[in-house]
Design an enzyme around this catalytic site. Structure first.
Site, mmCIF file in Angstrom:
data_model
loop_
_atom_site.group_PDB
_atom_site.id
_atom_site.type_symbol
_atom_site.label_atom_id
_atom_site.label_comp_id
_atom_site.label_asym_id
_atom_site.label_seq_id
_atom_site.Cartn_x
_atom_site.Cartn_y
_atom_site.Cartn_z
ATOM 1 N N ASP A 14 0.810 -1.224 0.000
ATOM 2 C CA ASP A 14 0.000 0.000 0.000
ATOM 3 C C ASP A 14 0.842 1.272 0.000
ATOM 4 O OD1 ASP A 14 -2.335 -1.649 0.272
ATOM 5 O OD2 ASP A 14 -1.956 -1.782 2.424
ATOM 6 N N GLU A 174 -10.910 0.594 -3.286
ATOM 7 C CA GLU A 174 -9.993 0.852 -2.167
ATOM 8 C C GLU A 174 -8.980 1.927 -2.528
ATOM 9 O OE1 GLU A 174 -9.763 -3.532 -0.048
ATOM 10 O OE2 GLU A 174 -8.491 -3.153 -1.758
HETATM 11 C C1 6LW Z 1 -5.720 -2.128 2.189
HETATM 12 C C2 6LW Z 1 -6.475 -2.179 0.944
HETATM 13 C C3 6LW Z 1 -5.716 -3.181 0.274
HETATM 14 O O1 6LW Z 1 -6.282 -1.386 3.182
HETATM 15 O O2 6LW Z 1 -5.370 -4.121 1.183
HETATM 16 O O3 6LW Z 1 -4.458 -3.614 -1.568
HETATM 17 C C4 6LW Z 1 -5.674 -3.596 2.444
HETATM 18 N N1 6LW Z 1 -5.348 -3.024 -0.914
HETATM 19 O O4 6LW Z 1 -6.504 -1.008 0.214
HETATM 20 C C5 6LW Z 1 -4.638 -3.973 3.417
HETATM 21 O O5 6LW Z 1 -3.350 -3.721 2.903
#
Ligand code: 6LW
Length: 503
Positions: A14, A174
């Site tokens: 991330d 996300e």
């Molecule tokens: C993060 C989400 C994700 O909060 O995995 O790859 C979760 N994306 O955006 C945890 O890293």
């Protein structure tokens, strides 16, 4: 120059990046590990040096006894008016908060909480105003990228929380981030989930609150249809312009252990992908929307890689990680020696065992250290052990240790393989003293374990475990393998001549 991906190897998921005072700064998720949120610096977006962590005080973040892969989720770093901000979620307590510092090499503030739910928070500053965005549910119960204005001094909401984009139709919208480039507000996000379907999508609007219209060519970046290909899971990224005016996405991705084996043990790593804006104002990324193992970019510099890690060339506060809420009295850390004091907490507990680790950065390595263990206190009947763990989470880890069993005269070297509730002692070999060299040899497929007694030249193999069982595909969750020293029981364990050599 031609650079190679990943630009940061090992479990650093991330990524979020900002530019300040002539340098780039990057942060990553850290989940149950402490200190929280690794912080990196770079002059060119390719070479990154870890300069410390953001959450360095246990009071800044509640990690006590949290589940593995709980705790600190995706942070965002931004620089405004001379101040750095890092905003993140403690997923275990469902709290969004930010911390700030005016000195990137110094301490960060106590947390300031924001009363908006969801995960993956981001900040956007404009004209003395600050906007907070996360992916969750808005005041009317609408799910997506949800935005509100906040008072950056207090974290108090100054507007309603409003969903401004619901994505392009993929699952798990996300990591939304907002940017103003020219006349457009761009909202870039991840969709598809953080596994093989991961992708980066975007939308734009003339106004900050929307309406956002989706890029007709979404996803702008994904490796989901790139096969057979080692690099998968590209998604969750941040957009950044370099000092030559070129644009890039810094994103997460992962490397399979082999082309035909969809397993990854190194966690999600950091990848750099060039971005180009077209005449229509939309941007495209990478090679036809995919991230490659290498790209040619403007610039005349080399990509450096540190292959060797010792006590001497790492820093305890900058490179190493503990678990959850460590009892720091149990660690005496010197230039050439680490002394660890064990406790009743074991590596099978979702707690804070005596454990100090570096992330595994590549598939093939040789790790070794001289380990000496002795009882601590007057408990003659004590049992204890100390050594190395190749640690994915409390259910999946391989441990090679010097062990004293209850009532036993001497010591033994033991190899324990733990996979999904199966706790297997592969071998236990009695040894002559309380000192031994422990060795771990790894390649893409397995970790092999050896030891060497003081008067011997050749390492004695005691077994191996497959790498594919210490992967996200087996363990679930969001972390990667950590290479750690540990101690359990009433003992004092001294580690010297520690070395990890990547090949
Ligand atoms: C993060 C989400 C994700 O909060 O995995 O790859 C979760 N994306 O955006 C945890 O890293």
């Amino acid at each position: 120059m031609i650079f190679k991906n990943p630009v940061v190897k090992g479990f650093y998921p991330d990524p979020s990046v900002c530019f300040a005072n002539g340098k780039y700064y990057m942060v990553c998720s850290s989940f149950q590990y402490f200190p929280g949120i690794p912080l990196f610096e770079s002059e060119d977006l390719v070479n990154w040096t870890q300069i410390g962590y953001v959450l360095t005080r246990s009071e800044q973040v509640m990690l006590d006894k949290i589940n593995s892969s709980g705790g600190i989720f995706a942070p965002t770093i931004r620089f405004n008016n001379g101040r750095f901000y890092v905003v993140t979620t403690n997923d275990t307590t469902s709290q969004n908060f930010y911390v700030y510092t005016d000195d990137i090499y110094g301490e960060w503030s106590d947390p300031i909480y924001v009363d908006q739910g969801g995960i993956d928070p981001s900040l956007y500053f404009e004209k003395n105003k600050c906007y907070f965005m996360s992916n969750g549910e808005d005041d009317k119960g609408v799910c997506g990228a949800v935005q509100c204005e906040i008072d950056i001094k207090t974290g108090k909401k100054l507007s309603e929380s409003k969903c401004i984009w619901q994505g392009s139709g993929g699952r798990f919208l996300e990591g939304p981030h907002l940017y103003k480039i020219g006349k457009w507000y761009y909202l870039m996000a991840a969709e598809g989930g953080t596994e093989y379907g991961h992708m980066i999508t975007c939308a734009r609007s003339r106004s900050l609150w929307g309406r956002y219209s989706r890029n007709p060519n979404n996803p702008v970046l994904t490796n989901r249809n790139k096969a057979p290909y080692i690099i998968q899971g590209i998604g969750h990224g941040d957009l950044i312009q370099d000092q030559n005016g070129n644009w890039f996405i810094l994103s997460l991705g992962f490397r399979q252990i082999h082309l035909w084996m969809p397993f990854h043990n190194l966690g999600r790593e950091v990848f750099l992908t060039p971005v180009k804006f077209g005449e229509d104002g939309w941007f495209t990324a990478g090679a036809d929307g995919t991230t490659e193992e290498s790209f040619e970019i403007e610039g005349d510099f080399t990509q450096n890689e540190k292959k060797n890690f010792t006590f001497g060339n790492t820093s305890w506060n900058v490179d190493w990680s503990y678990m959850r809420k460590p009892d720091l009295k149990k660690y005496v850390l010197e230039d050439t020696k680490a002394t660890l004091f064990g406790s009743d907490i074991t590596l099978e507990d979702a707690d804070s065992p005596t454990f100090l680790a570096l992330r595994q950065k590549d598939f093939s390595f040789l790790m070794s250290a001289d380990v000496a263990v002795a009882p601590e206190g007057n408990d003659a009947s004590a049992r204890y052990e100390a050594g190395f763990t190749v640690y994915m989470c409390e259910n999946e880890h391989y441990d090679v240790a010097l062990r004293k069993r209850l009532g036993a005269e001497g010591y033994e070297v033991v190899l324990k393989l733990n996979i999904g509730g199966i706790k297997h002692v592969q071998k236990a070999v009695p040894i002559k003293s309380n000192k031994v060299k422990l060795i771990v040899k790894a390649d893409n497929f397995s970790y092999s374990f050896l030891f060497k007694e003081e008067d011997e030249n050749i390492g004695m193999p005691i077994g191996y475990g497959y790498a594919k069982y210490l992967t996200s595909e087996v363990s679930g969750g969001f972390t990667g393998v950590m290479l750690g020293m540990y101690a359990i029981g009433s003992c004092k364990a001294e580690f010297e001549n520690f070395e990890i050599e990547y090949r």
